[in-house]
Design a protein around this motif. Structure first.
Motif, PDB file in Angstrom:
ATOM      1  N   PHE A  38       2.198  -7.687   4.909  1.00 21.48           N
ATOM      2  CA  PHE A  38       2.072  -6.295   5.349  1.00 21.48           C
ATOM      3  C   PHE A  38       2.072  -5.350   4.153  1.00 21.48           C
ATOM      4  CE2 PHE A  38       4.068  -2.269   6.584  1.00 21.48           C
ATOM      5  CZ  PHE A  38       3.245  -1.873   7.633  1.00 21.48           C
ATOM      6  N   ALA A  39       2.967  -5.594   3.208  1.00 22.41           N
ATOM      7  CA  ALA A  39       3.043  -4.739   2.015  1.00 22.41           C
ATOM      8  C   ALA A  39       1.716  -4.738   1.264  1.00 22.41           C
ATOM      9  CB  ALA A  39       4.177  -5.207   1.107  1.00 22.41           C
ATOM     10  N   LEU A  40       1.139  -5.918   1.068  1.00 27.72           N
ATOM     11  CA  LEU A  40      -0.151  -5.999   0.381  1.00 27.72           C
ATOM     12  C   LEU A  40      -1.256  -5.342   1.192  1.00 27.72           C
ATOM     13  CD1 LEU A  40       0.036  -9.677  -0.953  1.00 27.72           C
ATOM     14  CD2 LEU A  40       0.339  -7.555  -2.271  1.00 27.72           C
ATOM     15  N   HIS A  41      -1.202  -5.491   2.521  1.00 28.97           N
ATOM     16  CA  HIS A  41      -2.235  -4.941   3.392  1.00 28.97           C
ATOM     17  C   HIS A  41      -2.306  -3.425   3.295  1.00 28.97           C
ATOM     18  CE1 HIS A  41      -4.861  -4.479   6.826  1.00 28.97           C
ATOM     19  NE2 HIS A  41      -3.956  -3.739   7.445  1.00 28.97           N
ATOM     20  N   ILE A  42      -1.153  -2.749   3.196  1.00 29.35           N
ATOM     21  CA  ILE A  42      -1.165  -1.285   3.149  1.00 29.35           C
ATOM     22  C   ILE A  42      -1.275  -0.753   1.722  1.00 29.35           C
ATOM     23  CG2 ILE A  42       0.125  -1.100   5.314  1.00 29.35           C
ATOM     24  CD1 ILE A  42       2.609  -0.347   3.618  1.00 29.35           C
ATOM     25  N   GLY A  43      -1.442  -1.656   0.750  1.00 28.89           N
ATOM     26  CA  GLY A  43      -1.724  -1.212  -0.609  1.00 28.89           C
ATOM     27  C   GLY A  43      -0.550  -1.192  -1.557  1.00 28.89           C
ATOM     28  N   LEU A  44       0.595  -1.749  -1.170  1.00 29.24           N
ATOM     29  CA  LEU A  44       1.728  -1.821  -2.087  1.00 29.24           C
ATOM     30  C   LEU A  44       1.521  -2.989  -3.051  1.00 29.24           C
ATOM     31  CD1 LEU A  44       4.744  -1.270   0.344  1.00 29.24           C
ATOM     32  CD2 LEU A  44       3.520   0.450  -1.000  1.00 29.24           C
ATOM     33  N   SER A  45       1.917  -2.802  -4.292  1.00 28.75           N
ATOM     34  CA  SER A  45       1.750  -3.863  -5.280  1.00 28.75           C
ATOM     35  C   SER A  45       2.724  -5.005  -5.058  1.00 28.75           C
ATOM     36  CB  SER A  45       1.918  -3.299  -6.696  1.00 28.75           C
ATOM     37  OG  SER A  45       3.209  -2.704  -6.841  1.00 28.75           O
ATOM     38  N   ARG A  46       3.863  -4.717  -4.432  1.00 27.37           N
ATOM     39  CA  ARG A  46       4.835  -5.757  -4.107  1.00 27.37           C
ATOM     40  C   ARG A  46       5.668  -5.294  -2.911  1.00 27.37           C
ATOM     41  NH1 ARG A  46       9.764  -5.170  -7.350  1.00 27.37           N
ATOM     42  NH2 ARG A  46       9.775  -3.093  -8.302  1.00 27.37           N
ATOM     43  N   SER A  47       6.382  -6.216  -2.316  1.00 28.29           N
ATOM     44  CA  SER A  47       7.102  -5.924  -1.077  1.00 28.29           C
ATOM     45  C   SER A  47       8.553  -5.503  -1.304  1.00 28.29           C
ATOM     46  CB  SER A  47       7.078  -7.158  -0.167  1.00 28.29           C
ATOM     47  OG  SER A  47       7.661  -8.271  -0.826  1.00 28.29           O
ATOM     48  N   GLU A  48       8.988  -5.416  -2.552  1.00 23.42           N
ATOM     49  CA  GLU A  48      10.385  -5.124  -2.841  1.00 23.42           C
ATOM     50  C   GLU A  48      10.844  -3.807  -2.210  1.00 23.42           C
ATOM     51  OE1 GLU A  48      14.211  -5.504  -4.012  1.00 23.42           O
ATOM     52  OE2 GLU A  48      12.623  -7.011  -4.011  1.00 23.42           O
ATOM     53  N   ASN A  49       9.960  -2.812  -2.192  1.00 23.16           N
ATOM     54  CA  ASN A  49      10.321  -1.525  -1.607  1.00 23.16           C
ATOM     55  C   ASN A  49      10.706  -1.671  -0.141  1.00 23.16           C
ATOM     56  OD1 ASN A  49      10.607   1.291  -1.361  1.00 23.16           O
ATOM     57  ND2 ASN A  49       8.516   1.492  -0.628  1.00 23.16           N
ATOM     58  N   LEU A  50       9.982  -2.532   0.593  1.00 23.56           N
ATOM     59  CA  LEU A  50      10.280  -2.745   2.005  1.00 23.56           C
ATOM     60  C   LEU A  50      11.605  -3.487   2.177  1.00 23.56           C
ATOM     61  CD1 LEU A  50       6.744  -3.696   3.368  1.00 23.56           C
ATOM     62  CD2 LEU A  50       7.737  -1.435   2.940  1.00 23.56           C
ATOM     63  N   TYR A  51      11.851  -4.440   1.301  1.00 21.87           N
ATOM     64  CA  TYR A  51      13.120  -5.170   1.391  1.00 21.87           C
ATOM     65  C   TYR A  51      14.311  -4.268   1.049  1.00 21.87           C
ATOM     66  CZ  TYR A  51      10.888  -9.680   2.143  1.00 21.87           C
ATOM     67  OH  TYR A  51      10.187 -10.718   2.688  1.00 21.87           O
ATOM     68  N   GLN A  52      14.122  -3.298   0.174  1.00 24.78           N
ATOM     69  CA  GLN A  52      15.190  -2.352  -0.136  1.00 24.78           C
ATOM     70  C   GLN A  52      15.519  -1.499   1.092  1.00 24.78           C
ATOM     71  OE1 GLN A  52      17.122  -2.101  -2.858  1.00 24.78           O
ATOM     72  NE2 GLN A  52      16.073  -3.914  -3.660  1.00 24.78           N
ATOM     73  N   ILE A  53      14.494  -1.184   1.894  1.00 24.92           N
ATOM     74  CA  ILE A  53      14.726  -0.455   3.142  1.00 24.92           C
ATOM     75  C   ILE A  53      15.489  -1.356   4.107  1.00 24.92           C
ATOM     76  CG2 ILE A  53      13.595   0.598   5.152  1.00 24.92           C
ATOM     77  CD1 ILE A  53      11.304   1.392   3.253  1.00 24.92           C
ATOM     78  N   LYS A  54      15.116  -2.627   4.156  1.00 30.76           N
ATOM     79  CA  LYS A  54      15.813  -3.579   5.026  1.00 30.76           C
ATOM     80  C   LYS A  54      17.275  -3.701   4.650  1.00 30.76           C
ATOM     81  CE  LYS A  54      15.520  -8.302   6.811  1.00 30.76           C
ATOM     82  NZ  LYS A  54      14.766  -9.572   6.816  1.00 30.76           N
ATOM     83  N   LYS A  55      17.573  -3.684   3.336  1.00 33.96           N
ATOM     84  CA  LYS A  55      18.963  -3.800   2.873  1.00 33.96           C
ATOM     85  C   LYS A  55      19.750  -2.509   3.095  1.00 33.96           C
ATOM     86  CE  LYS A  55      17.817  -7.042  -0.853  1.00 33.96           C
ATOM     87  NZ  LYS A  55      17.726  -7.217  -2.326  1.00 33.96           N
ATOM     88  N   GLY A  56      19.043  -1.420   3.396  1.00 33.96           N
ATOM     89  CA  GLY A  56      19.721  -0.156   3.588  1.00 33.96           C
ATOM     90  C   GLY A  56      19.942   0.622   2.319  1.00 33.96           C
ATOM     91  N   ASN A  57      19.290   0.208   1.225  1.00 34.40           N
ATOM     92  CA  ASN A  57      19.478   0.902  -0.056  1.00 34.40           C
ATOM     93  C   ASN A  57      18.748   2.241  -0.095  1.00 34.40           C
ATOM     94  OD1 ASN A  57      21.051  -1.181  -0.982  1.00 34.40           O
ATOM     95  ND2 ASN A  57      19.378  -2.244  -2.009  1.00 34.40           N
ATOM     96  N   HIS A  58      17.664   2.364   0.639  1.00 33.04           N
ATOM     97  CA  HIS A  58      17.014   3.671   0.796  1.00 33.04           C
ATOM     98  C   HIS A  58      16.180   3.645   2.066  1.00 33.04           C
ATOM     99  CE1 HIS A  58      13.143   2.041  -0.565  1.00 33.04           C
ATOM    100  NE2 HIS A  58      13.750   1.531  -1.624  1.00 33.04           N
ATOM    101  N   GLY A  59      15.715   4.831   2.465  1.00 32.57           N
ATOM    102  CA  GLY A  59      14.975   4.942   3.715  1.00 32.57           C
ATOM    103  C   GLY A  59      13.476   4.975   3.487  1.00 32.57           C
ATOM    104  N   ILE A  60      12.756   5.276   4.558  1.00 34.47           N
ATOM    105  CA  ILE A  60      11.297   5.387   4.492  1.00 34.47           C
ATOM    106  C   ILE A  60      10.943   6.731   3.872  1.00 34.47           C
ATOM    107  CG2 ILE A  60       9.180   5.496   5.855  1.00 34.47           C
ATOM    108  CD1 ILE A  60      10.571   3.763   7.960  1.00 34.47           C
ATOM    109  N   SER A  61      10.210   6.715   2.784  1.00 36.22           N
ATOM    110  CA  SER A  61       9.809   7.962   2.128  1.00 36.22           C
ATOM    111  C   SER A  61       8.600   8.548   2.831  1.00 36.22           C
ATOM    112  CB  SER A  61       9.462   7.704   0.660  1.00 36.22           C
ATOM    113  OG  SER A  61       8.290   6.909   0.559  1.00 36.22           O
ATOM    114  N   LYS A  62       8.338   9.825   2.592  1.00 34.21           N
ATOM    115  CA  LYS A  62       7.170  10.484   3.189  1.00 34.21           C
ATOM    116  C   LYS A  62       5.886   9.825   2.694  1.00 34.21           C
ATOM    117  CE  LYS A  62       5.179  15.073   4.011  1.00 34.21           C
ATOM    118  NZ  LYS A  62       3.833  14.881   3.484  1.00 34.21           N
ATOM    119  N   ALA A  63       5.856   9.445   1.402  1.00 37.16           N
ATOM    120  CA  ALA A  63       4.657   8.801   0.856  1.00 37.16           C
ATOM    121  C   ALA A  63       4.389   7.468   1.544  1.00 37.16           C
ATOM    122  CB  ALA A  63       4.812   8.595  -0.650  1.00 37.16           C
TER     123      ALA A  63
END
Length: 222
Positions: A38-63
Motif C-alpha cells: 500500500f505504501a508503495l502504491h500511494i507513492g511512499l518510498s518506504r512503509s516506515e511512516n505507516l508503521y510509526q502511525i501503527k505504533k502510535g508515535n505520530h498521527g496521519i499528517s495532512k500531506a
C-alpha cells in the motif's frame, strides 16, 4: 525488569490501536494490499511512516491524507484526519449529503467514448457542478489559456449548440473540445480554439456530429 529472552515484535495489540491507525487500517484493508504494498502504491518510498502511525508515535499528517485521498477518493481528507463520519464518502454513493451542502460523484475520463471506463471518480459540491454529468482531463494545448492542459473539464450532453460556448464534439473523424461559432453558410458551423494563429478553424455540418457535450465548468490550478 524484562526477562532476558523476551523478544519485542514490531506490532501492537489491535485493542490498543490508535484512532489514526484504525482509520488507516480501514483504507489498507479496502485496498486489499499489505502495508508495504500500500505504501508503495500511494507513492511512499518506504512503509516506515505507516508503521510509526501503527505504533502510535505520530498521527496521519495532512500531506499523507491528501496523498491517500488522491488514490482513494471515497476516503476524504477530513475523515482521514478527524474520523468525522460525516466526512467519509461511501464509494458507491452518487450523492453525499453534508450539513450545508451535498457532494456529487463524477466519473473522470481520459477520453469519453461508449464503453470507455473512467480512470477515477471525483466528488464535487452539488452547488458548483453546474449540472455536469461527467468530467474529462484536457490534453489539448490549443485550448489555452481558456482551458489549459491538465484541467478537469466538466460536461453534460446537450441537444443543441449555442454559439460562443465550448463543447466536446464527436464525429466519425474528430473527438475534441472547441468553441462553436456560426458560419456564413447556415448549414455549417465553425470549431475554433484560443490560438487562431496556430490552429485552423474546423468547418463541418451539424449532421456530422454524433455527440456534443457542453463544457459547464473548468477546474485548473493555473
Amino acid at each position: 525488569m524484562q526477562p532476558k529472552n523476551t523478544k519485542f515484535k514490531n506490532t501492537i495489540p489491535e485493542n490498543s490501536a490508535t484512532p489514526d491507525w484504525i482509520r488507516l487500517r480501514e483504507v489498507i484493508e479496502e485496498s486489499g494490499m499489505s502495508v508495504n504494498a500500500f505504501a508503495l502504491h500511494i507513492g511512499l518510498s518506504r512503509s516506515e511512516n505507516l508503521y510509526q502511525i501503527k505504533k502510535g508515535n505520530h498521527g496521519i499528517s495532512k500531506a499523507l491524507a491528501e496523498q491517500i485521498n488522491r488514490f482513494y477518493p471515497s476516503f476524504s481528507v477530513g475523515w482521514l484526519l478527524s474520523g468525522d463520519a460525516g466526512a467519509k464518502l461511501p464509494p458507491d454513493a452518487d450523492h453525499i449529503e453534508l450539513r450545508n451542502d451535498s457532494l456529487k460523484r463524477f466519473p473522470v475520463y481520459s477520453r469519453i467514448k461508449d464503453g470507455t471506463k473512467p480512470i477515477y471518480q471525483l466528488y464535487l459540491s452539488e452547488r458548483l457542478s453546474n449540472d455536469a454529468k461527467q468530467a474529462a482531463i484536457n490534453t489539448d494545448e490549443s485550448l489555452a489559456p481558456r482551458i489549459p492542459v491538465g484541467a478537469l473539464v466538466f460536461l453534460k450532453q446537450s441537444e443543441k449548440l449555442i454559439f460562443g460556448k465550448y463543447y466536446l464534439i464527436q464525429t466519425p473523424e474528430i473527438d475534441l473540445i472547441r468553441k462553436v461559432s456560426g458560419s456564413p453558410n447556415p448549414d455549417e458551423i465553425r470549431l475554433t480554439t484560443g490560438d487562431r494563429e496556430t490552429y485552423n478553424n474546423i468547418v463541418l455540418s451539424p449532421a456530422e456530429i454524433e455527440n456534443q457535450y457542453l463544457v459547464v465548468k473548468v477546474l485548473s490550478d493555473i
